[in-house]
Design a protein around this motif. Structure first.
Motif, short mmCIF file in Angstrom:
data_model
loop_
_atom_site.label_atom_id
_atom_site.label_comp_id
_atom_site.label_asym_id
_atom_site.label_seq_id
_atom_site.Cartn_x
_atom_site.Cartn_y
_atom_site.Cartn_z
N ASP A 494 58.30 -98.84 -14.61
CA ASP A 494 57.10 -98.41 -13.90
C ASP A 494 55.88 -99.08 -14.52
N THR A 495 54.73 -98.82 -13.95
CA THR A 495 53.52 -99.52 -14.40
C THR A 495 53.11 -99.15 -15.82
N ALA A 496 53.60 -98.02 -16.32
CA ALA A 496 53.29 -97.60 -17.69
C ALA A 496 54.26 -98.18 -18.70
N GLY A 497 55.26 -98.93 -18.25
CA GLY A 497 56.22 -99.54 -19.16
C GLY A 497 57.44 -98.69 -19.45
N ARG A 498 57.60 -97.56 -18.75
CA ARG A 498 58.83 -96.78 -18.92
C ARG A 498 60.00 -97.52 -18.30
N PHE A 509 69.03 -92.84 -16.07
CA PHE A 509 68.37 -92.52 -17.33
C PHE A 509 66.97 -93.13 -17.34
N ALA A 510 66.07 -92.48 -18.08
CA ALA A 510 64.70 -92.98 -18.26
C ALA A 510 64.38 -92.98 -19.75
N PHE A 511 63.58 -93.98 -20.16
CA PHE A 511 63.20 -94.11 -21.57
C PHE A 511 61.76 -94.59 -21.65
N ASP A 512 60.98 -93.88 -22.49
CA ASP A 512 59.60 -94.28 -22.74
C ASP A 512 59.51 -94.85 -24.15
N PRO A 513 59.40 -96.18 -24.30
CA PRO A 513 59.37 -96.76 -25.65
C PRO A 513 58.13 -96.35 -26.45
N ALA A 514 57.08 -95.91 -25.75
CA ALA A 514 55.86 -95.51 -26.47
C ALA A 514 56.05 -94.18 -27.18
N THR A 515 56.89 -93.30 -26.63
CA THR A 515 57.07 -91.97 -27.22
C THR A 515 58.49 -91.71 -27.70
N SER A 558 59.70 -89.12 -6.19
CA SER A 558 58.27 -89.41 -6.06
C SER A 558 57.56 -89.51 -7.41
N ASN A 559 58.09 -88.89 -8.44
CA ASN A 559 57.46 -88.95 -9.76
C ASN A 559 58.55 -89.26 -10.79
N PRO A 560 58.93 -90.51 -10.93
CA PRO A 560 60.08 -90.83 -11.79
C PRO A 560 59.90 -90.45 -13.25
N SER A 561 58.66 -90.44 -13.73
CA SER A 561 58.47 -90.08 -15.14
C SER A 561 58.84 -88.63 -15.41
N SER A 562 59.01 -87.82 -14.34
CA SER A 562 59.42 -86.43 -14.54
C SER A 562 60.82 -86.33 -15.13
N ILE A 563 61.58 -87.41 -15.10
CA ILE A 563 62.90 -87.40 -15.74
C ILE A 563 62.76 -87.09 -17.22
N LEU A 564 61.61 -87.43 -17.79
CA LEU A 564 61.39 -87.20 -19.21
C LEU A 564 60.85 -85.80 -19.50
N ASP A 565 60.52 -85.04 -18.45
CA ASP A 565 59.97 -83.70 -18.64
C ASP A 565 61.10 -82.68 -18.81
N GLU A 566 60.70 -81.50 -19.25
CA GLU A 566 61.69 -80.43 -19.40
C GLU A 566 62.20 -79.97 -18.05
N GLU A 567 61.31 -79.96 -17.05
CA GLU A 567 61.73 -79.59 -15.71
C GLU A 567 61.80 -80.85 -14.84
N VAL A 568 63.01 -81.35 -14.67
CA VAL A 568 63.22 -82.58 -13.91
C VAL A 568 63.01 -82.31 -12.43
N ARG A 569 62.24 -83.16 -11.78
CA ARG A 569 62.03 -83.03 -10.34
C ARG A 569 63.23 -83.61 -9.60
N ASP A 570 63.68 -82.91 -8.56
CA ASP A 570 64.83 -83.40 -7.80
C ASP A 570 64.46 -84.59 -6.92
N SER A 571 65.39 -85.55 -6.82
CA SER A 571 65.24 -86.61 -5.84
C SER A 571 65.57 -86.05 -4.47
N ARG A 572 65.24 -86.80 -3.43
CA ARG A 572 65.46 -86.28 -2.08
C ARG A 572 65.94 -87.40 -1.16
N PRO A 573 66.63 -87.02 -0.11
CA PRO A 573 66.99 -88.01 0.90
C PRO A 573 65.81 -88.26 1.83
N ILE A 574 65.89 -89.34 2.61
CA ILE A 574 64.92 -89.59 3.67
C ILE A 574 65.56 -89.15 4.98
#
Length: 760
Positions: A494-498, A509-515, A558-574
Motif C-alpha cells: 500500500d502507499t504507506a509501505g505495508r 498476511f500483512a506486515f508493517d516494517p515500520a512497526t 476496503s481498509n487493508p491495514s485493518s488486518i493489523l488491527d485487533e478487530e479485523v475487518r471482513d472482506s466482501r464480495p461484489i
C-alpha cells in the motif's frame, strides 16, 4: 449400417474468420516449427499455432495468427494448393482452415464437432491433392474436401469392419489410392470404384505400421517405422537395403532428387535411387528436424528448437538460419512491462506452486520498433522454472529474474549477471533442502525497496534495500513454524509501505516494517471472511482497496491495514445483477490468476478458464470479457497481465502465446494540471479512433465546447486520462473546427484551458 458413414462430414460447419488487427497484436514464437510448405514463390512456415509467410527473394514476411483469424489451436500440418492458390491448415483437434488468395479465411469444424470420433482420433496428419479434391490423412481414416466448393465430400473408414485407423500418408499410383496406417498396414483401393465408402473394397497390401508413402520416378516407395524403405514390385512391397536414421517425418522431391527427413538426418537420392548425400550435421552442430520443403534449389527445414534452416542440398556448407522474429516460445507464464520494454518468462508451477517438472528456458524482451531480444537459459545463469520478472524503475535495464528452484538472478543485458542465494543474500532454501529456493513473486514498495516472497521457508519475506543490504523476516513469534510448511504466492504494497502476501492454504498476511506488526486474514467471518484460504492474486487500487483473487472467486477489502488491527475487518464480495435482475456474486467460483489496475482505476482480471475481464473501478460494470471465441486470445487460461501505461497496451500471457490489446491510454493521475494535452491534435481526415485527453488529476472535470461556447461533451476522469470519440451528446461526430477544452480539478482550485482542432 456401413453406408451411414457417408453422411459423417457432409453437414459441415463453415464460418468466416474475424480480423482483430485494428486493436490487437500477437507475438508468437517460431522457434519450434511444425511444418513447412512452398508454393507460388513463398515459403509457408507453421509454428505451434501461427504461420509465417516468407518471400525469399525480397526477404519480407507476413504473419497469420489469432489476430487475423487463426484459431490459436495447435497446428498439425499445412498444405499449399498451387492450382487453387489456397493455403490449407490442419489442426490436431480436426479443425480445417483455408486461406484464399484474397486473404479470406474459411473455418471448417465438422470433424472437431463430430461426437462419434474421439478427441485423440481427430488429428489431421497430411494432405494430398487430386483435381478439386483434397484427400486428408487423419487419425480416424481418410476424409475428402472439395477445395473449389469449400465443402466436405466423402469419408472413408478403412479399418476392419469399417473401424477407425490412423492414416499417416496417402499416395496415388497407377489408378490406386494407397494409404499407410499405423494400425492396419498399407491399404489400397481402386479410384474408379464408386463404393470406396465400403471398407470391404479396401485391400490390405502388407501389414506392419507405416509412416510415409511417396511416388518417385515412377516407383512407389513406403517407409515403415523400423524405418526401412520398401518398394512396390509386382503388386508387393519388397524391403530395400536402405533405411533412414529414425522414423520418417517428411519428404520432398524435385524431378531429379528425393529427400527423406527423419529427426536428425536428411537423405538425398537421385532418380536411380542412389544415395547422393546425407545431411546429419551442419558446421559440426546437430539439430532436431521436424519438417521440410524444397524450393528453388534449396531445402527449407523446420527444427524443434532452432527455427527455420535454408540448406543448399548440393553444397551443405551453404546454409543459414532464417530469422523469424518472435519470443523464445509460446508458453508465456509471466509478462512485465516498463521503460526497458516488455519482458516475458517461460517457467511454470501448478496450482500448489510446485514447479516440477522443472522447465529450463531463457527469457525474452520486446522493445518498441526493434526485434525480439532472446536470452538463452545459459545467458541468465540457468534459473529453472522462472516465475516472474521485476524491472528496477531506477535502472530499467536491470531486472530481477525470480525462479522456483534457483533463487533470484540479477540481470543487466550485456553488462552484468549474477545470482542471489544464501551466500550473498538473506534468501533461505526450501525447508529441508540445501540449494532449492522458491521465489514466486517480488515487488517494489513506495520507498524503492525490493521485496521477494520466499516460499516454504521460515522467512517468507526478504527485503533488498537501496543500499544493497538484504533483510529476511520471520514471524515465528506470531505464527510458530507456519511458513516453513506452506507455499506463499503473490506480494503487494500500500502507499504507506505495508506488505501484503498470499498463501495457498492459510489466507492472506500483512506486515508493517515500520512497526513490525503482522496480521492474518482467513476464511472465517470476523477474521477476514475470505471465500477460501487460497490467494492467487492481490492488487491495491487507487482508492486503497485491496482486491483479492482466489481459486473460488473475488473478495475486496476496503481498509487493508485493518488486518493489523485487533478487530479485523471482513472482506466482501461484489454483488451485481445478471440479465434477469437477479443478484449474483461477481466472478463466483472463478480461479483468478492475476489482477491489474489501469490508470483509470479499472480492473483487469486474468482467470484460469474464462479468459480476461475488464471491470469498471467498482466492479459493477463488465466492460470487456475476452475469450478464445471473441478475441485473439489463443486459449482461455490467462496466466498473467501487464499494462504499459505509456502506450495503453494491455499484454496477456498465455500458454498459447502473448497478445496485446490496444485500449484507451489510461495513465496514472497527476498531481496538477500542468501537463494536460490531447492526442492526436489536430485530428486529421480519416481518423476514426478516440482522442485521448491526458495529464489529468483524478476526478478532473473536462468540458469541451465549440468556438461559440456551446457544450458538446463533458466527462469526469477516473485516473489520469479520458477518451473522447469526437461525438457530441447527440451521438453524431462533431464538425470540423476549433474546440476548447476546459479542465478543472475536483476541488475547482486549479483550471486550465487549451484548444483542439478537428479537420473532417
Amino acid at each position: 449400417m456401413k453406408y451411414l458413414f457417408f453422411f459423417l462430414l457432409l453437414a459441415t460447419s463453415l464460418s468466416r474468420a474475424q480480423d482483430f488487427s485494428e486493436s490487437w497484436e500477437g507475438y508468437f514464437s517460431f522457434s519450434q516449427i511444425v511444418d513447412v510448405e512452398s508454393g507460388d514463390g513463398s515459403i509457408y512456415v507453421a509454428g505451434i499455432n501461427a504461420i509465417k509467410i516468407i518471400d525469399p527473394v525480397s526477404n519480407s514476411s507476413e504473419t497469420l495468427s489469432t489476430i487475423n483469424g487463426l484459431l490459436g489451436d495447435e497446428i498439425s500440418t499445412i498444405f499449399y494448393s498451387t492450382s487453387k492458390e489456397k493455403l490449407v491448415i490442419g489442426y490436431r483437434n480436426g479443425t480445417l482452415q483455408i486461406l484464399d488468395n484474397n486473404g479470406d479465411l474459411t473455418t471448417e469444424v465438422a470433424i472437431t464437432d463430430k461426437q462419434t470420433i474421439s478427441a485423440e482420433r481427430k488429428r489431421i496428419n497430411g494432405f494430398f491433392e487430386r483435381g478439386d479434391l483434397l484427400y486428408m490423412a487423419t487419425e480416424f481414416g481418410v476424409a475428402l474436401y472439395d477445395l473449389e466448393r469449400l465443402e466436405f465430400n466423402d469419408t472413408y473408414f478403412i479399418g476392419d469392419g469399417g473401424s477407425q485407423v490412423r492414416v499417416s500418408g496417402l499416395e496415388f499410383f497407377e489408378g490406386q489410392l494407397y494409404a499407410t496406417t499405423i494400425d492396419s498396414g498399407i491399404l489400397r483401393a481402386d479410384l474408379t470404384d464408386p463404393f470406396l465408402l465400403d471398407f470391404s473394397n479396401w485391400i490390405r497390401v502388407i501389414g506392419f505400421p507405416w509412416d510415409a508413402i511417396v511416388e518417385f520416378n515412377e516407383e512407389l516407395l513406403a517407409i515403415n517405422i523400423n524405418p526401412f524403405i520398401w518398394e512396390l514390385n509386382n503388386d508387393r512391397f519388397v524391403r530395400t537395403p536402405d533405411r533412414i536414421a529414425t522414423r520418417a517425418l517428411d519428404y520432398a522431391q524435385t524431378g531429379q532428387y528425393l529427400f527423406l527427413l527423419s529427426a536428425n538426418q536428411i537423405k538425398v537420392y537421385d532418380r536411380n535411387f542412389t544415395e547422393v548425400t546425407i545431411i546429419d550435421g551442419l558446421d559440426g552442430e546437430q539439430y532436431k528436424f521436424t519438417s521440410m520443403t524444397q524450393s528453388g534449389g534449396d531445402l527449407y527445414v523446420g527444427t524443434e528448437q532452432n527455427g527455420l534452416l535454408r540448406i543448399d542440398f548440393l553444397n551443405t556448407l551453404d546454409f543459414e538460419f532464417i530469422e523469424i522474429d518472435g519470443p523464445l516460445k509460446n508458453g508465456v507464464f509471466s509478462v512485465t512491462t516498463g521503460e526497458s520494454g516488455v519482458w516475458v518468462g517461460f517457467g511454470n508451477y501448478d496450482i500448489f506452486y510446485n514447479p516440477f517438472p522443472l522447465e529450463s528456458y531463457g527469457i525474452s524482451r520486446l522493445r518498441e520498433e526493434q526485434p525480439w531480444d532472446n536470452y538463452s537459459f545459459e545467458d541468465i545463469l540457468m534459473p529453472r522454472s522462472v516465475s516472474s520478472i521485476l524491472i528496477n524503475p531506477s535502472n530499467p535495464e536491470q531486472v530481477f529474474i525470480n525462479s522456483m528452484r534457483d533463487g533470484v538472478v540479477n540481470f543487466e543485458p550485456e553488462v552484468n549477471v549474477f545470482d542471489y542465494n544464501e551466500t550473498n543474500s538473506s534468501l533461505t532454501p526450501l525447508t529441508g533442502e540445501v540449494d532449492h529456493f522458491r521465489i514466486p513473486s517480488s515487488g517494489i514498495d513506495p520507498q524503492g525497496n525490493f521485496w521477494f516472497v520466499n516460499s516454504i521457508s521460515e522467512e517468507p519475506l526478504h527485503r533488498l534495500a537501496e543500499n544493497s543490504q538484504w533483510t529476511g523476516f520471520d514471524f515465528d513469534d506470531e505464527f510458530p513454524d507456519l511458513f516453513a510448511g506452506i507455499s506463499s504466492t503473490k506480494v503487494e504494497f500500500d502507499t504507506a509501505g505495508r506488505v501484503y502476501w498470499g498463501t495457498v492454504s492459510r489466507g492472506l498476511f500483512a506486515f508493517d516494517p515500520a512497526t513490525d506488526q503482522v496480521g492474518q486474514l482467513i476464511d472465517e467471518v470476523g477474521q477476514g471472511n475470505l471465500i477460501n484460504p487460497y490467494i492467487g492474486a492481490l492488487r491495491i487500487d487507487q482508492n486503497n482497496t485491496l482486491w483479492i483473487g482466489s481459486t473460488l472467486g473475488l473478495r475486496v477489502l476496503s481498509n487493508p491495514s485493518s488486518i493489523l488491527d485487533e478487530e479485523v475487518r471482513d472482506s466482501r464480495p461484489i454483488i451485481i445483477e445478471d440479465q434477469n435482475g437477479i443478484p449474483r456474486e461477481l466472478l463466483a467460483d472463478q480461479a483468478i490468476l492475476d489482477i491489474e489496475v489501469d490508470g483509470n482505476n479499472n480492473k483487469w482480471v486474468a482467470t484460469s478458464d474464462s479468459g480476461a475481464y475488464l471491470f469498471s473501478p467498482s466492479g459493477q460494470e463488465t466492460i470487456f470479457q475476452f475469450t478464445k471465441d471473441n478475441s485473439p486470445l489463443p486459449v482461455n487460461t490467462v496466466n498473467d497481465i501487464s499494462i504499459d501505461f505509456n502506450t495503453g497496451k494491455v499484454y496477456f500471457a498465455t500458454d498459447g502465446g502473448l497478445v496485446s490489446f490496444q485500449g484507451a491510454r489510461s495513465s496514472a493521475p497527476r498531481e496538477d494540471l500542468t501537463e494536460v494535452f490531447a492526442f492526436p491534435n489536430p485530428v486529421r481526415p480519416g481518423f476514426d479512433g478516440n482522442v485521448i485527453i491526458d495529464g489529468l488529476t483524478d476526478r478532473a472535470r473536462v468540458k469541451i465546447t465549440d468556438v461559440e461556447g456551446n457544450l458538446v461533451y463533458e466527462a469526469i476522469s477516473q485516473g489520469g486520462s479520458i477518451p473522447w470519440d469526437t461525438r457530441s451528446f447527440s451521438g453524431n461526430k462533431v464538425a470540423s473546427g476549433v474546440y476548447f477544452l476546459l479542465v478543472n480539478t475536483d476541488d475547482t482550485i486549479e483550471t486550465t484551458v487549451f484548444k483542439l482542432m478537428i479537420i473532417r
